[in-house]
Motif scaffolding. Sequence first.
Motif, PDB file in Angstrom:
ATOM      1  N   THR A  35       0.850  -1.190   0.000  1.00 13.04           N
ATOM      2  CA  THR A  35       0.000   0.000   0.000  1.00 13.04           C
ATOM      3  C   THR A  35       0.881   1.233   0.000  1.00 13.04           C
ATOM      4  O   THR A  35       2.020   1.208   0.484  1.00 13.04           O
ATOM      5  CB  THR A  35      -0.962   0.005   1.205  1.00 13.04           C
ATOM      6  OG1 THR A  35      -1.941   1.034   1.027  1.00 13.04           O
ATOM      7  CG2 THR A  35      -0.225   0.235   2.517  1.00 13.04           C
ATOM      8  N   ILE A  48      -3.264  -2.562  -2.600  1.00 14.70           N
ATOM      9  CA  ILE A  48      -4.482  -2.052  -1.982  1.00 14.70           C
ATOM     10  C   ILE A  48      -4.285  -0.598  -1.586  1.00 14.70           C
ATOM     11  O   ILE A  48      -3.238  -0.220  -1.051  1.00 14.70           O
ATOM     12  CB  ILE A  48      -4.898  -2.910  -0.759  1.00 14.70           C
ATOM     13  CG1 ILE A  48      -6.212  -2.403  -0.161  1.00 14.70           C
ATOM     14  CG2 ILE A  48      -3.775  -2.988   0.278  1.00 14.70           C
ATOM     15  CD1 ILE A  48      -6.859  -3.354   0.819  1.00 14.70           C
ATOM     16  N   ASN A  49      -5.284   0.218  -1.863  1.00 12.22           N
ATOM     17  CA  ASN A  49      -5.230   1.624  -1.454  1.00 12.22           C
ATOM     18  C   ASN A  49      -5.211   1.727   0.064  1.00 12.22           C
ATOM     19  O   ASN A  49      -5.850   0.938   0.758  1.00 12.22           O
ATOM     20  CB  ASN A  49      -6.448   2.386  -1.992  1.00 12.22           C
ATOM     21  CG  ASN A  49      -6.277   2.821  -3.425  1.00 12.22           C
ATOM     22  OD1 ASN A  49      -5.427   2.307  -4.143  1.00 12.22           O
ATOM     23  ND2 ASN A  49      -7.104   3.746  -3.863  1.00 12.22           N
ATOM     24  N   ASP A  91      -6.720   3.868   1.734  1.00 13.18           N
ATOM     25  CA  ASP A  91      -8.045   4.289   2.208  1.00 13.18           C
ATOM     26  C   ASP A  91      -9.084   3.181   2.007  1.00 13.18           C
ATOM     27  O   ASP A  91     -10.215   3.415   1.620  1.00 13.18           O
ATOM     28  CB  ASP A  91      -8.499   5.573   1.521  1.00 13.18           C
ATOM     29  CG  ASP A  91      -8.621   5.444   0.010  1.00 13.18           C
ATOM     30  OD1 ASP A  91      -8.069   4.467  -0.553  1.00 13.18           O
ATOM     31  OD2 ASP A  91      -9.260   6.300  -0.605  1.00 13.18           O
ATOM     32  N   ALA A  92      -8.649   1.947   2.274  1.00 13.54           N
ATOM     33  CA  ALA A  92      -9.543   0.787   2.154  1.00 13.54           C
ATOM     34  C   ALA A  92      -9.461  -0.020   3.435  1.00 13.54           C
ATOM     35  O   ALA A  92      -8.526   0.128   4.227  1.00 13.54           O
ATOM     36  CB  ALA A  92      -9.142  -0.064   0.956  1.00 13.54           C
ATOM     37  N   LEU A 121     -15.799  -4.103  -4.641  1.00 12.96           N
ATOM     38  CA  LEU A 121     -15.510  -2.910  -3.852  1.00 12.96           C
ATOM     39  C   LEU A 121     -16.815  -2.241  -3.471  1.00 12.96           C
ATOM     40  O   LEU A 121     -17.681  -2.018  -4.328  1.00 12.96           O
ATOM     41  CB  LEU A 121     -14.650  -1.925  -4.640  1.00 12.96           C
ATOM     42  CG  LEU A 121     -13.216  -2.347  -4.950  1.00 12.96           C
ATOM     43  CD1 LEU A 121     -12.532  -1.291  -5.802  1.00 12.96           C
ATOM     44  CD2 LEU A 121     -12.423  -2.588  -3.693  1.00 12.96           C
ATOM     45  N   TYR A 154     -18.559   1.092  -1.151  1.00 13.67           N
ATOM     46  CA  TYR A 154     -18.268   2.353  -0.478  1.00 13.67           C
ATOM     47  C   TYR A 154     -18.304   2.146   1.031  1.00 13.67           C
ATOM     48  O   TYR A 154     -19.192   1.478   1.553  1.00 13.67           O
ATOM     49  CB  TYR A 154     -19.280   3.420  -0.881  1.00 13.67           C
ATOM     50  CG  TYR A 154     -19.122   3.896  -2.301  1.00 13.67           C
ATOM     51  CD1 TYR A 154     -18.148   4.820  -2.644  1.00 13.67           C
ATOM     52  CD2 TYR A 154     -19.953   3.407  -3.309  1.00 13.67           C
ATOM     53  CE1 TYR A 154     -17.998   5.259  -3.955  1.00 13.67           C
ATOM     54  CE2 TYR A 154     -19.812   3.841  -4.623  1.00 13.67           C
ATOM     55  CZ  TYR A 154     -18.825   4.768  -4.940  1.00 13.67           C
ATOM     56  OH  TYR A 154     -18.685   5.184  -6.236  1.00 13.67           O
ATOM     57  N   ALA A 212      -7.620   0.022  -6.630  1.00  7.65           N
ATOM     58  CA  ALA A 212      -7.813   0.150  -5.189  1.00  7.65           C
ATOM     59  C   ALA A 212      -7.600  -1.170  -4.471  1.00  7.65           C
ATOM     60  O   ALA A 212      -7.265  -1.186  -3.281  1.00  7.65           O
ATOM     61  CB  ALA A 212      -9.210   0.682  -4.884  1.00  7.65           C
ATOM     62  N   HIS A 257     -14.066   0.736   0.544  1.00  2.00           N
ATOM     63  CA  HIS A 257     -13.175   1.769   0.023  1.00  2.00           C
ATOM     64  C   HIS A 257     -13.701   3.158   0.358  1.00  2.00           C
ATOM     65  O   HIS A 257     -14.845   3.474   0.066  1.00  2.00           O
ATOM     66  CB  HIS A 257     -13.047   1.609  -1.502  1.00  2.00           C
ATOM     67  CG  HIS A 257     -12.040   2.509  -2.124  1.00  2.00           C
ATOM     68  ND1 HIS A 257     -12.130   2.939  -3.433  1.00  2.00           N
ATOM     69  CD2 HIS A 257     -10.917   3.079  -1.623  1.00  2.00           C
ATOM     70  CE1 HIS A 257     -11.109   3.719  -3.702  1.00  2.00           C
ATOM     71  NE2 HIS A 257     -10.366   3.825  -2.623  1.00  2.00           N
ATOM     72  N   GLU A 316     -13.648   6.115  -0.942  1.00  2.00           N
ATOM     73  CA  GLU A 316     -13.383   6.709  -2.258  1.00  2.00           C
ATOM     74  C   GLU A 316     -13.094   8.197  -2.184  1.00  2.00           C
ATOM     75  O   GLU A 316     -13.770   8.945  -1.478  1.00  2.00           O
ATOM     76  CB  GLU A 316     -14.576   6.467  -3.189  1.00  2.00           C
ATOM     77  CG  GLU A 316     -14.554   7.240  -4.505  1.00  2.00           C
ATOM     78  CD  GLU A 316     -13.478   6.777  -5.462  1.00  2.00           C
ATOM     79  OE1 GLU A 316     -13.399   7.317  -6.563  1.00  2.00           O
ATOM     80  OE2 GLU A 316     -12.718   5.864  -5.119  1.00  2.00           O
TER      81      GLU A 316
END
Length: 320
Positions: free
Chosen positions: A11, A89-90, A92-93, A120, A122, A174, A223, A225
């Motif tokens: 990440t 992986i992001n 922010d997940a 994914l 939200y 993501a 995620h 987003e």
Amino acid sequence: MRELPLVSLITVNYNGLDYTTELLNSIRSFSYAPLEIFVVDNASVVNPEKILNQNYPEVKVIRSEKNLGFAGGNNLALPFAKGKYLFFINNDAEFTSNCLQTLVEFMENHLDAGVVSPLLCYFNESKTTTSDLIQYAGMTQVNALTARNKTIGEKERDTNQYSTAQKIAYAHGAAMLVRQKVLEDVGLMYDKFFLYYEELDWCERMRKEGLNCYVEPNARIYHKESAAVGASSALKTYFLNRNRILFMRRNKSSLKLIPFFIFLIFFTIPKNVYTFFVRGEFKLLRAFLEAVKWNVVDINRKIFSKKVNYSMPRDYIFKN
């Protein structure tokens, strides 16, 4: 039971330590093993190494003194990654239970797969709804004329309508599990994109090598987003439009580019200029025009990267 293969989880952090620690906490809550974790810090204003090393000793921290973008940041960890699979992986997940194991088992059973993404959704901190709001359940192919495509399932309530794995056009950056062998056969993500379209370009290159892209909705990631960039920022406007054109230049033949450029010049550019001007969104207008200008200036430069040697790291500070 068959022994699970090593996964290298990567990440990238950029001025988002709170999100990164929330991700790391969610990773601790599931039981997949063996796992190695890399956090690449992309030249954040405040170096997070000390905090991460103290609170997450299981994490290998790589600090770049320059912001290398999404692809460049992820690529920086690859010389150290030993896993059979790479999970990008992001930061922010957040994970759900059995997500990674489900993806790994899918790849083990589908040797034609170069990459697989989970469903994914939200992130919903309040948990006020009875079902999740889907962000991604796959993507369609980019249209050769408009350079647009569709994200399958976007903004739909999850009613288990996506319950089986499917071949799709593109993985989602993501969260995507990639075979280590892809690096040898296809090369790295093309870091000239910097932000957006890297994974779409990578998937196009995988297909040229006979590898398929999948979504496995029985694995799920939440995620947050646009937590890092913003829903309608000048930065997002610039890179989305710049890279949409760059993607077409890299992945479409000269013959197919002719109608695309005609559509771009006589429809896309006038429409966007008019829309931004009427709305008074002058920062976004400037960002859009700069994106087009970048491709005009860049048009004669080499855009087809050879398979990159990933055995040697770029400039970095690495602490175990």
